[in-house]
Scaffold this motif. Structure first.
Motif, PDB file in Angstrom:
ATOM      1  N   THR A  18       0.871  -1.172   0.000  1.00 47.35           N
ATOM      2  CA  THR A  18       0.000   0.000   0.000  1.00 47.35           C
ATOM      3  C   THR A  18       0.915   1.231   0.000  1.00 47.35           C
ATOM      4  O   THR A  18       2.144   1.102   0.053  1.00 47.35           O
ATOM      5  N   ASP A  19       0.320   2.408  -0.022  1.00 47.38           N
ATOM      6  CA  ASP A  19       1.128   3.630   0.010  1.00 47.38           C
ATOM      7  C   ASP A  19       2.015   3.714   1.235  1.00 47.38           C
ATOM      8  O   ASP A  19       3.043   4.406   1.220  1.00 47.38           O
ATOM      9  N   SER A  20       1.638   3.023   2.325  1.00 47.41           N
ATOM     10  CA  SER A  20       2.417   3.118   3.557  1.00 47.41           C
ATOM     11  C   SER A  20       2.947   1.778   4.050  1.00 47.41           C
ATOM     12  O   SER A  20       3.531   1.704   5.131  1.00 47.41           O
ATOM     13  N   ILE A  21       2.760   0.707   3.302  1.00 50.05           N
ATOM     14  CA  ILE A  21       3.199  -0.628   3.730  1.00 50.05           C
ATOM     15  C   ILE A  21       4.056  -1.266   2.642  1.00 50.05           C
ATOM     16  O   ILE A  21       3.646  -1.363   1.483  1.00 50.05           O
ATOM     17  N   LEU A  22       5.259  -1.687   3.037  1.00 51.60           N
ATOM     18  CA  LEU A  22       6.146  -2.434   2.154  1.00 51.60           C
ATOM     19  C   LEU A  22       6.325  -3.852   2.684  1.00 51.60           C
ATOM     20  O   LEU A  22       6.339  -4.071   3.896  1.00 51.60           O
ATOM     21  N   GLY A  23       6.476  -4.794   1.779  1.00 48.19           N
ATOM     22  CA  GLY A  23       6.803  -6.165   2.146  1.00 48.19           C
ATOM     23  C   GLY A  23       8.281  -6.422   1.898  1.00 48.19           C
ATOM     24  O   GLY A  23       8.829  -6.000   0.867  1.00 48.19           O
ATOM     25  N   PHE A  24       8.939  -7.114   2.847  1.00 46.32           N
ATOM     26  CA  PHE A  24      10.365  -7.422   2.738  1.00 46.32           C
ATOM     27  C   PHE A  24      10.558  -8.936   2.789  1.00 46.32           C
ATOM     28  O   PHE A  24      10.055  -9.592   3.708  1.00 46.32           O
ATOM     29  N   GLU A  25      11.290  -9.477   1.825  1.00 44.75           N
ATOM     30  CA  GLU A  25      11.675 -10.888   1.830  1.00 44.75           C
ATOM     31  C   GLU A  25      13.143 -10.969   2.215  1.00 44.75           C
ATOM     32  O   GLU A  25      14.005 -10.382   1.559  1.00 44.75           O
ATOM     33  N   LEU A  26      13.436 -11.705   3.295  1.00 48.43           N
ATOM     34  CA  LEU A  26      14.783 -11.823   3.843  1.00 48.43           C
ATOM     35  C   LEU A  26      15.271 -13.253   3.658  1.00 48.43           C
ATOM     36  O   LEU A  26      14.547 -14.205   3.965  1.00 48.43           O
ATOM     37  N   VAL A  27      16.500 -13.406   3.182  1.00 55.39           N
ATOM     38  CA  VAL A  27      17.052 -14.739   2.926  1.00 55.39           C
ATOM     39  C   VAL A  27      18.419 -14.866   3.599  1.00 55.39           C
ATOM     40  O   VAL A  27      19.076 -13.854   3.872  1.00 55.39           O
ATOM     41  N   PRO A  28      18.852 -16.088   3.895  1.00 57.53           N
ATOM     42  CA  PRO A  28      20.153 -16.275   4.571  1.00 57.53           C
ATOM     43  C   PRO A  28      21.308 -15.899   3.668  1.00 57.53           C
ATOM     44  O   PRO A  28      21.224 -15.983   2.440  1.00 57.53           O
ATOM     45  N   LEU A  29      22.410 -15.487   4.285  1.00 55.94           N
ATOM     46  CA  LEU A  29      23.637 -15.219   3.534  1.00 55.94           C
ATOM     47  C   LEU A  29      24.343 -16.542   3.235  1.00 55.94           C
ATOM     48  O   LEU A  29      24.422 -17.415   4.097  1.00 55.94           O
ATOM     49  N   PRO A  30      24.848 -16.713   2.017  1.00 55.54           N
ATOM     50  CA  PRO A  30      25.619 -17.924   1.717  1.00 55.54           C
ATOM     51  C   PRO A  30      26.805 -18.025   2.664  1.00 55.54           C
ATOM     52  O   PRO A  30      27.339 -16.998   3.100  1.00 55.54           O
ATOM     53  N   PRO A  31      27.231 -19.240   3.033  1.00 58.18           N
ATOM     54  CA  PRO A  31      26.781 -20.513   2.463  1.00 58.18           C
ATOM     55  C   PRO A  31      25.524 -21.080   3.112  1.00 58.18           C
ATOM     56  O   PRO A  31      25.053 -22.139   2.723  1.00 58.18           O
ATOM     57  N   ALA A  32      24.974 -20.389   4.128  1.00 57.48           N
ATOM     58  CA  ALA A  32      23.756 -20.886   4.777  1.00 57.48           C
ATOM     59  C   ALA A  32      22.610 -20.938   3.769  1.00 57.48           C
ATOM     60  O   ALA A  32      22.489 -20.065   2.897  1.00 57.48           O
ATOM     61  N   GLN A  33      21.788 -21.952   3.880  1.00 61.43           N
ATOM     62  CA  GLN A  33      20.640 -22.101   2.989  1.00 61.43           C
ATOM     63  C   GLN A  33      19.318 -22.089   3.754  1.00 61.43           C
ATOM     64  O   GLN A  33      18.249 -22.014   3.142  1.00 61.43           O
ATOM     65  N   GLN A  34      19.412 -22.165   5.084  1.00 64.66           N
ATOM     66  CA  GLN A  34      18.193 -22.200   5.887  1.00 64.66           C
ATOM     67  C   GLN A  34      18.287 -21.203   7.026  1.00 64.66           C
ATOM     68  O   GLN A  34      19.379 -20.825   7.478  1.00 64.66           O
ATOM     69  N   LEU A  35      17.118 -20.793   7.505  1.00 61.96           N
ATOM     70  CA  LEU A  35      17.005 -19.905   8.650  1.00 61.96           C
ATOM     71  C   LEU A  35      16.380 -20.679   9.804  1.00 61.96           C
ATOM     72  O   LEU A  35      15.743 -21.726   9.598  1.00 61.96           O
ATOM     73  N   PRO A  36      16.545 -20.212  11.050  1.00 62.22           N
ATOM     74  CA  PRO A  36      15.924 -20.910  12.176  1.00 62.22           C
ATOM     75  C   PRO A  36      14.413 -21.038  11.993  1.00 62.22           C
ATOM     76  O   PRO A  36      13.749 -20.113  11.497  1.00 62.22           O
ATOM     77  N   ALA A  37      13.882 -22.181  12.385  1.00 61.70           N
ATOM     78  CA  ALA A  37      12.448 -22.428  12.262  1.00 61.70           C
ATOM     79  C   ALA A  37      11.655 -21.458  13.137  1.00 61.70           C
ATOM     80  O   ALA A  37      12.165 -20.941  14.136  1.00 61.70           O
ATOM     81  N   PHE A  38      10.410 -21.219  12.756  1.00 62.50           N
ATOM     82  CA  PHE A  38       9.539 -20.363  13.550  1.00 62.50           C
ATOM     83  C   PHE A  38       8.131 -20.930  13.567  1.00 62.50           C
ATOM     84  O   PHE A  38       7.788 -21.822  12.780  1.00 62.50           O
ATOM     85  N   THR A  39       7.321 -20.438  14.477  1.00 64.03           N
ATOM     86  CA  THR A  39       5.933 -20.864  14.601  1.00 64.03           C
ATOM     87  C   THR A  39       5.006 -19.715  14.258  1.00 64.03           C
ATOM     88  O   THR A  39       5.382 -18.539  14.326  1.00 64.03           O
ATOM     89  N   ALA A  40       3.784 -20.034  13.900  1.00 63.28           N
ATOM     90  CA  ALA A  40       2.803 -19.029  13.500  1.00 63.28           C
ATOM     91  C   ALA A  40       2.589 -18.010  14.617  1.00 63.28           C
ATOM     92  O   ALA A  40       2.390 -18.377  15.767  1.00 63.28           O
ATOM     93  N   GLY A  41       2.651 -16.727  14.257  1.00 70.17           N
ATOM     94  CA  GLY A  41       2.514 -15.651  15.228  1.00 70.17           C
ATOM     95  C   GLY A  41       3.824 -15.083  15.712  1.00 70.17           C
ATOM     96  O   GLY A  41       3.838 -14.097  16.457  1.00 70.17           O
TER      97      GLY A  41
END
Length: 325
Positions: A18-41
């Motif tokens: 929206t005019d005031s909301i941005l979405g950000f996609e964050l990914v691990p830095l190589p050589p890592a391929q995964q991020l710590p698991a998380f739960t809903a909320g």
């Protein structure tokens, strides 16, 4: 108390919601391929190097909790920003590297519920999106009431449209400033619940206060909420003493200061972020004394136990507190 672990991620993409909301996609830095698991909320803390100095800000994770290759957040640019959301909107670009804390959850989904009712206002939709994904994975039917001023103020509508017409799902949109619309009727929502349904609400302060009034008659274990801003002023009357059990330091808390302010002055800094008692980052164990709780994280039962507190906003009802620091 241990320092919350941190890691580095790269911004892979930034999307206009929206005019005031941005979405950000964050990914691990190589050589890592995964991020710590998380739960809903769950949410993560972002450690930001802003023009005004370093800040830590918390943002809910909105992607599917089954995903480990990325974290997705939505950031609303607050017109009263103290620097965090303004920095996110103005200074960051795809490719930027950020330091973040590992996911923590003060707003967990009860996965045993037979039905989930979600209520979201504005940017409060972000933690709910992950809860919807998890409900789908569990096969738990759900209903969403999503309120915004107008359709142009509502984020992630394209994502929500995927569920329209799906069995066991219902997406109800409420734009209270559009012609012929009205405010979301929380009293009616709370009175027309499926048997055993759990409710979850996240949004602006007036919505959450109305939600608490509307659900006061329901079993508390079925009513869940998350605040983005403080509901009452921090305890800054002072007039009590704090002892740190690990270091043996003792100090008086004067009028006009919080416990956290005093700890910073002493260079004894626990992790902290919001300074309003809504994120839970600064939780400290209480070994002696009676806290004056001002946070919006602990449950009534946890407050009554008196064995932990948020030092950014809570004070003391007793002359002395002993903290596990």
């Amino acid at each position: 108390m241990t320092q919350t672990p941190t890691l580095q991620v790269r911004i892979r993409s930034i999307t206009f919601e929206t005019d005031s909301i941005l979405g950000f996609e964050l990914v691990p830095l190589p050589p890592a391929q995964q991020l710590p698991a998380f739960t809903a909320g769950a949410h993560i803390d972002l450690h930001l190097d802003t023009a005004g100095g370093p800040l830590v800000r918390s943002y809910s994770l909105l992607n599917n909790p089954a995903e480990t290759h990325r974290y997705c957040i939505g950031v609303h640019r607050d017109p009263n920003s103290r620097g965090g959301s303004r920095h996110m909107h103005e200074a960051l670009r795809p490719g930027s590297v950020l330091t973040i804390g590992e996911p923590r959850n003060n707003f967990p989904l009860d996965e045993s519920a037979p039905f989930n009712v979600f209520i979201a206002g504005g940017i409060g939709i972000t933690p709910v999106l992950g809860m919807i994904e998890r409900s789908q994975a569990l096969g738990t039917p759900w209903r969403l009431h999503y309120a915004a001023r107008t359709r142009q103020h509502a984020a992630f509508l394209g994502r929500l449209s995927r569920y329209q017409g799906c069995a066991g799902t219902e997406v109800l949109l409420n734009f209270d400033q559009e012609p012929g619309s009205r405010m979301l009727d929380l009293e009616r929502i709370a009175s027309e619940l499926p048997d055993g349904a759990h409710l979850y609400c996240c949004g602006p302060l007036p919505m959450l206060e109305a939600y608490e009034r509307a659900t006061a008659h329901l079993p508390p274990e079925r009513v869940h909420r998350e605040y983005f801003a403080a509901k009452e002023a921090a305890a800054t009357a002072g007039g009590f003493t704090v002892t740190l059990s690990r270091s043996g330091k003792t100090f008086d808390v004067p009028a006009g200061k919080s416990i956290l302010d005093c700890l910073i002055d002493l260079h004894v800094e626990p992790p902290f972020s919001c300074r309003e008692g809504v994120c839970g980052t600064c939780e400290v164990r209480v070994l002696e004394g009676v806290p004056d709780h001002r946070d919006l994280v602990l449950t009534d039962a946890e407050r009554a136990a008196g064995d932990r507190m948020m030092v950014c906003c809570s004070g003391a009802k007793s002359p002395r507190l002993v903290l596990d620091l």
